[in-house]
Motif scaffolding. Structure first.
Motif, PDB file in Angstrom:
ATOM      1  N   VAL A   9       0.851  -1.197   0.000  1.00 11.71           N
ATOM      2  CA  VAL A   9       0.000   0.000   0.000  1.00 11.71           C
ATOM      3  C   VAL A   9       0.883   1.241   0.000  1.00 11.71           C
ATOM      4  O   VAL A   9       1.780   1.380   0.839  1.00 11.71           O
ATOM      5  CB  VAL A   9      -0.931   0.003   1.229  1.00 11.71           C
ATOM      6  N   LEU A  21      -5.463   5.864   3.329  1.00 10.48           N
ATOM      7  CA  LEU A  21      -4.781   4.665   2.820  1.00 10.48           C
ATOM      8  C   LEU A  21      -4.438   3.709   3.962  1.00 10.48           C
ATOM      9  O   LEU A  21      -4.423   2.486   3.779  1.00 10.48           O
ATOM     10  CB  LEU A  21      -3.525   5.062   2.047  1.00 10.48           C
ATOM     11  N   ALA A  25      -5.501  -0.144   4.369  1.00 16.33           N
ATOM     12  CA  ALA A  25      -4.569  -1.199   4.779  1.00 16.33           C
ATOM     13  C   ALA A  25      -5.170  -2.067   5.877  1.00 16.33           C
ATOM     14  O   ALA A  25      -5.075  -3.301   5.843  1.00 16.33           O
ATOM     15  CB  ALA A  25      -3.254  -0.573   5.253  1.00 16.33           C
ATOM     16  N   VAL A 114      -1.814  -1.494  -3.890  1.00 18.80           N
ATOM     17  CA  VAL A 114      -2.881  -0.499  -3.807  1.00 18.80           C
ATOM     18  C   VAL A 114      -2.205   0.848  -3.597  1.00 18.80           C
ATOM     19  O   VAL A 114      -1.534   1.064  -2.582  1.00 18.80           O
ATOM     20  CB  VAL A 114      -3.855  -0.787  -2.652  1.00 18.80           C
TER      21      VAL A 114
END
Length: 291
Positions: A9, A21, A25, A114
């Motif tokens: 991530v 973010l 995660a 991601v």
């Protein structure tokens, strides 16, 4: 024994991006992923010092990579920061993916990425070169994303004058906002703060500063009608008397309270098992597990 999927991530190195973010995660970790979270060295020290991720038993592995800026350099120079990230972060991230899983390393082989949409295309290019599945996350409102994707069309239709456009590259509040003594949220209307206010059922006094905050303010005060906009006087000052007046207006508006509670209820239902947001993320996670 089959190893669990391992997600890398990558947030854009700014607070309004690292927080959402990091939530992604944790949501991936909830669904059986091993997660490696890549921060710049500058932000890594701040995240670890704050204990972020450790409250869940350290399920997330934090890794620091250089951003290319000197230790004392101003990281509010976002254009310079973004350009240097591609030069300095991309090679390190690629090395991280290629070396993962070697010699029984932590977490096993990285199987997917991601990344924050604002990081730029270099992260997705690293994923393609290393053969892992990838996805980009937009950590702001869909209204702003739709506007950006339609930017050229809006200029063609003369809705936006390109000469007047200011191009910007784009402490958790939850515990405070959840306290029953909080009557309202005086907010700059960043998307994180907007979602935190909605989730905790707190009406807003909206005081936007730049970028997408003005769009979010319109939703708060004009579309959802869960807050009031702070307005400067003729001198360009938002006075304490004006704020006090808005607070009194909010406290006396029963309809506002009903709308705030209804939106809070909808938000909570959406993230529970069976809710729309929960289901959408389940679908996303399953897709990222595929080789």
């Amino acid at each position: 024994m089959v190893s669990p999927p391992h997600a890398l991530v990558i947030p854009y190195p700014a607070q309004g991006h690292v927080i959402p973010l990091l939530e992604v995660a944790h949501a991936l970790a909830d669904r059986g992923f091993t997660v490696t979270f890549v921060n710049t060295e500058f932000n890594h020290a701040r995240v670890v010092a704050a204990g972020a991720g450790l409250e869940d038993g350290g399920r997330i592995r934090f890794v620091a990579v250089p951003d290319g800026m000197a230790p004392g350099e101003d990281r509010n120079q976002l254009v310079r920061l973004t350009m240097l990230m591609e030069e300095f972060m991309a090679p390190r991230v690629e090395e991280l993916v290629l070396a993962s899983g070697e010699g029984g390393g932590a977490g096993g082989k990285i199987t997917c990425m991601v990344t924050d949409y604002n990081v730029g295309s270099w992260a997705l290019q690293v994923a393609r070169r290393t053969g892992i599945r990838s996805a980009a996350v937009w950590p702001a409102s869909t209204a702003v994303m739709a506007t950006l994707l339609s930017f050229n069309k809006l200029i063609e239709d003369k809705i936006i004058d390109p000469e007047d456009v200011d191009y910007d590259i784009g402490a958790r509040n939850n515990r405070v906002l959840a306290h029953p003594a909080v009557a309202c949220f005086v907010s700059h209307c960043g998307w994180n703060s907007t979602m935190e206010g909605v989730r905790n059922g707190v009406p807003f006094i909206a005081w936007p500063y730049f970028a997408d905050q003005f769009v979010n303010q319109v939703y708060i005060s004009d579309v959802w009608k869960i807050g009031l906009k702070a307005v400067a006087d003729k001198s360009g000052v938002i006075t304490k008397e004006h704020i006090a007046g808005l607070l009194a207006e909010l406290k006396g508006d029963a309809g506002m309270r009903e709308r705030v509670e209804a939106l809070k209820k909808a938000a909570h239902e959406s993230i529970q098992s069976g809710g729309s947001s929960h289901g959408n993320f389940d679908t996303f996670a399953e897709g990222m597990k595929k080789a």
